[in-house]
Design a protein around this motif. Structure first.
Motif, PDB file in Angstrom:
ATOM      1  N   TRP A   1       1.778   1.945  -6.865  1.00 20.90           N
ATOM      2  CA  TRP A   1       2.067   2.009  -5.427  1.00 20.90           C
ATOM      3  C   TRP A   1       0.959   1.321  -4.630  1.00 20.90           C
ATOM      4  O   TRP A   1       1.224   0.657  -3.630  1.00 20.90           O
ATOM      5  N   GLU A   2      -0.271   1.472  -5.086  1.00 20.09           N
ATOM      6  CA  GLU A   2      -1.409   0.821  -4.439  1.00 20.09           C
ATOM      7  C   GLU A   2      -1.242  -0.697  -4.494  1.00 20.09           C
ATOM      8  O   GLU A   2      -1.450  -1.399  -3.510  1.00 20.09           O
ATOM      9  N   ILE A   3      -0.865  -1.213  -5.656  1.00 22.12           N
ATOM     10  CA  ILE A   3      -0.656  -2.656  -5.812  1.00 22.12           C
ATOM     11  C   ILE A   3       0.464  -3.123  -4.884  1.00 22.12           C
ATOM     12  O   ILE A   3       0.368  -4.182  -4.263  1.00 22.12           O
ATOM     13  N   LEU A   4       1.518  -2.337  -4.775  1.00 24.49           N
ATOM     14  CA  LEU A   4       2.636  -2.693  -3.895  1.00 24.49           C
ATOM     15  C   LEU A   4       2.263  -2.570  -2.424  1.00 24.49           C
ATOM     16  O   LEU A   4       2.935  -3.132  -1.558  1.00 24.49           O
ATOM     17  N   GLY A   5       1.210  -1.826  -2.120  1.00 23.77           N
ATOM     18  CA  GLY A   5       0.765  -1.670  -0.741  1.00 23.77           C
ATOM     19  C   GLY A   5       1.585  -0.664   0.040  1.00 23.77           C
ATOM     20  O   GLY A   5       1.633  -0.727   1.264  1.00 23.77           O
ATOM     21  N   ILE A   6       2.221   0.252  -0.650  1.00 23.50           N
ATOM     22  CA  ILE A   6       3.059   1.258   0.005  1.00 23.50           C
ATOM     23  C   ILE A   6       2.348   2.606  -0.073  1.00 23.50           C
ATOM     24  O   ILE A   6       2.015   3.076  -1.161  1.00 23.50           O
TER      25      ILE A   6
END
Length: 154
Positions: free
Chosen positions: A59-64
């Motif tokens: 989720w961190e990588i996706l920025g959400i």
């Protein structure tokens, strides 16, 4: 922003609207989405030896910051992606990127119908579940009148 994210997730969890663990949002699926839509971020995460089996990392990588599931005034369930930022320039840039083709593909891949970017300072963060209920359901009930991605200033 980590603090804002954690505070929001705690409230959303208490309200039972947090939707991170939906059956269609498995770690394997999130990793596939990252590889397809964000190959550079994926490569960077591999180089940094990030734990790509951890949903929080993905989720961190996706920025959400959060995914919530709300019911509008017509009884329809709507999945909403959420980001919380404390700087207006960053918030506006994020909304702009979410409206791009790449942002649209991300929302489509994750079945996110709405995406809300909350601009909120730590000191102005709504403290109670009741305040958040009012904010979230006001926004979801007004959503047909707005773009699928929008900036919400608190």
């Amino acid at each position: 922003m980590l603090g804002l994210r954690l505070r929001f997730r705690a409230i959303a969890s208490q309200l039972r609207v947090l939707n991170f663990n939906a059956k269609d949002l498995t770690e394997e699926y999130l990793l596939t989405v990252i590889k397809q839509l964000y190959p550079k971020k994926f490569d960077r995460a591999v180089k940094m030896r990030s734990d790509l089996t951890d949903s929080a990392t993905l989720w961190e990588i996706l920025g959400i910051d959060a995914v919530i599931l709300l019911e509008d005034n017509e009884g329809k369930s709507i999945r909403v992606g959420v980001s919380l930022l404390d700087k207006e320039k960053n918030a506006r840039n994020l909304v702009f990127s979410l409206k791009s083709q790449e942002g649209s593909l991300l929302r489509e891949a994750l079945n996110i119908e709405q995406y809300w970017v909350f601009l909120v300072k730590w000191k102005d963060f709504p403290q109670t579940k009741e305040e958040w209920i009012d904010i979230l359901y006001r926004e979801i009930d007004e959503s047909p009148n707005y773009s699928s991605c929008r900036l919400i200033i608190l």
